[in-house]
Structures are given as structure tokens and as C-alpha cells.
Design an enzyme around this catalytic site. Structure first.
Site, PDB file in Angstrom:
ATOM      1  CE1 TYR A 248      27.698  60.368  46.922  1.00  0.00           C
ATOM      2  CE2 TYR A 248      26.638  58.587  48.143  1.00  0.00           C
ATOM      3  CZ  TYR A 248      27.161  59.165  48.094  1.00  0.00           C
ATOM      4  OH  TYR A 248      29.101  60.099  49.313  1.00  0.00           O
TER       5      TYR A 248
ATOM      6  CE  LYS B  38      42.359  58.045  60.250  1.00  0.00           C
ATOM      7  NZ  LYS B  38      42.357  59.406  60.004  1.00  0.00           N
TER       8      LYS B  38
ATOM      9  NE  ARG C 160      33.861  57.312  48.275  1.00  0.00           N
ATOM     10  CZ  ARG C 160      32.596  57.253  49.254  1.00  0.00           C
ATOM     11  NH1 ARG C 160      32.640  58.063  49.696  1.00  0.00           N
ATOM     12  NH2 ARG C 160      32.930  56.701  50.260  1.00  0.00           N
TER      13      ARG C 160
END
Length: 305
Positions: free
Chosen positions: A289, A188, A257
């Protein structure tokens, strides 16, 4: 009816009507977050869902944004800066929709950039999501395989493909290409646009998927009675596996993830390679991250994790 008169007639829609139309155009997660944001704006008396859009013409957007950003406590709870910025983003996005809906009769809100009164600014450099090591997720997967084989496969796809849970749950059997060991994911983008990315997976994982689907058609991941799996079902089985594997932190699809992203960084993959695999939009997103145009299908081959 002329075009100008038609768009002007939309001013007689209520804020409630317009918000329902707007929310219906958004992805599931964004719709959920922005629906909460609209309720927040109503509680602050910035919006009145029973009023018509005519009132929006005279709205002082700067005052509305200032009211959102000045809020320290709401319903007895401290309002974080992240929450304020999320609500401000909701307000700005909604007014931009009203601008498009009325062809310019309603002006969109613009983020404030005044010194000391900026609408958006960087809050933190690091993503707060916790992570686990490869050794830990291996132990977790052993437990998850016993708890629920289907959700074990889902977890493996999250880690190996660096994919989000909704991207995996939306997979259909015709997205699986066993001859080439590839899976096509729908990603998306903004304004409800989609692009596709082809990811090559280890043969062993593809063989497990082939046995699991067993030649059937439709959604890849289904319940025992054949209906699509929900996020709550996955969360339940993750909690059980987390308990049986004695994990020290809560294991969610998001944690898996993030853990895979950090591992790729640790083994020396370049930021550009991680961006291509994970569909993160910038090096800053990758680094957080660790310390819109549709294109032809992309093909990625992440290292075996």
C-alpha cells in the site's frame, strides 16, 4: 454403502452440481469471483457443466492451465495477467475441492513452475487502489454526515478500525461493548473459518454509535424500514458525499481503508502493529500500500485517526 464406494459414487455428479456445492462453501465475495471464474472456464471449453466428474480423472491440468495463461483476448477484450492468474487460481481451487470431495479419485491441479511458463508470479509491487489524505477524508466525512448519518458512521469505522465494509455491515448490537469502547469484528479466514478481533475505538465514536443504535437489538446498521444495509446503499451515499465534497477521485470503502493504512505507515507505526490492527497477513501486504488457525480474540487499539 462402504466409504470408498460412497466417495466413488460422487464421480457421477456433474461439474455443474459440484461447482454449486463448492461455491456454497465460500464467502460472499469469493463466491461471486469464483462463479465468474467457472463461467470463464466453461467459455474456454475447459469445463463442461453437463459432464460427470468421471471426465475429471483424465483431465490434463497442465494443458488447462496453459490454455488459461496463453489467452490474450477474450470476447474482444485484452485479458490482463492479473485476470489470467485469478482464473488459474479458480481452476486450481476447484480441482482441490474435487480432490477432497472424491477422497483422491480426482487429482488436484498444481501450479506450473516451468521457466517462462509459471502460473503465478508477482505482477506489481503496489496496490492500485487510490487513496486520499486525512484532510481530504475529513472533508468527505463532513459531507457524508449530512447526506446520511448512518453511512457516515460506517465510513468512520472503516477508517478508524481499518475494517472492510462487509465486516462492518455484519455487525450486531451484541458486538458493541460501550463500557470498554470496544467492538468485536468477525474476520473471515480461509476455508470459511472465522476469528474475532476486539478493537478499541475513540469514546466520541462509540457515543455516536450508542445514540444511533438507541438500545435496539439485531444488526447495527439498518435501513429506515429496519432491514440490513446493503453495499449498494452505502456506495450510493458515498457517491453523493464525494460530489458534495468535490473529491477528485472516486471514494469507496476500499479507498478509505487504503488511505487509513497509508496514513498509519506515514505517522510511523511499525508494520507488525499495522498487521495486527488491519489483519493483513504479511509485511509485504502492508508495504504494497505504501512505496489459517483460529486464535483467541485479539485486542487492538489503533491510534485515533
Amino acid at each position: 454403502m462402504g466409504s470408498m464406494a460412497f466417495h466413488k459414487s460422487r464421480l457421477f455428479l456433474t461439474f455443474g452440481d459440484a461447482s454449486e456445492i463448492w461455491l456454497s462453501t465460500l464467502s460472499h465475495l469469493t463466491r461471486k469471483n469464483y462463479a465468474s471464474g467457472i463461467n470463464f472456464l466453461v467459455s474456454l471449453e475447459i469445463l463442461d457443466l453437463s459432464e460427470t466428474l468421471i471426465k475429471a480423472i483424465s483431465l490434463d491440468h497442465s494443458e488447462s492451465l496453459f490454455k488459461i495463461k496463453s489467452l490474450d483476448v477474450f470476447n474482444g477484450k485484452v485479458v490482463s495477467e492479473a485476470s489470467k492468474q485469478a482464473r488459474a487460481a479458480c481452476y486450481i481451487s476447484f480441482t482441490k475441492f474435487l480432490y477432497r470431495l472424491t477422497k483422491g479419485y480426482i487429482k488436484p491441479a498444481i501450479p506450473l513452475k516451468d521457466f517462462g511458463n509459471t502460473t503465478f508470479f508477482k505482477i506489481r509491487d503496489k496496490i492500485k487502489t487510490e487513496s486520499i489524505s486525512k484532510q481530504e477524508w475529513t472533508v468527505f466525512f463532513e459531507a457524508l454526515r449530512i447526506v446520511n448519518y448512518r453511512d457516515y458512521l460506517i465510513g468512520k469505522l472503516i477508517v478508524q478500525g481499518i475494517r472492510k465494509l462487509d465486516e462492518i455491515l455484519s455487525l450486531r448490537t451484541d458486538d458493541l461493548f460501550f463500557a470498554s469502547n470496544q467492538i468485536s469484528f468477525r474476520i473471515k479466514k480461509r476455508q470459511n473459518k472465522e476469528t474475532k478481533i476486539l478493537i478499541t475505538f475513540p469514546i466520541s465514536l462509540m457515543e455516536e454509535l450508542q445514540k444511533y443504535t438507541c438500545g435496539r437489538n439485531g444488526r447495527v446498521f439498518v435501513s429506515k424500514i429496519g432491514i440490513p444495509v446493503t453495499t449498494s446503499q452505502v456506495a450510493h451515499n458515498f457517491r453523493l458525499a464525494e460530489f458534495y465534497s468535490a473529491m477528485k477521485i472516486k471514494i469507496t470503502p476500499r479507498v478509505l481503508r487504503a488511505s487509513a493504512l497509508i496514513h498509519l505507515k506515514q505517522i510511523g507505526l511499525k508494520d507488525e502493529e499495522i498487521m495486527r490492527i488491519s489483519c493483513l497477513s504479511s509485511r509485504q501486504s502492508v508495504c504494497s500500500y505504501c512505496s489459517g488457525e483460529e486464535v483467541s480474540p485479539l485486542v487492538q487499539t489503533p491510534p485515533i485517526l
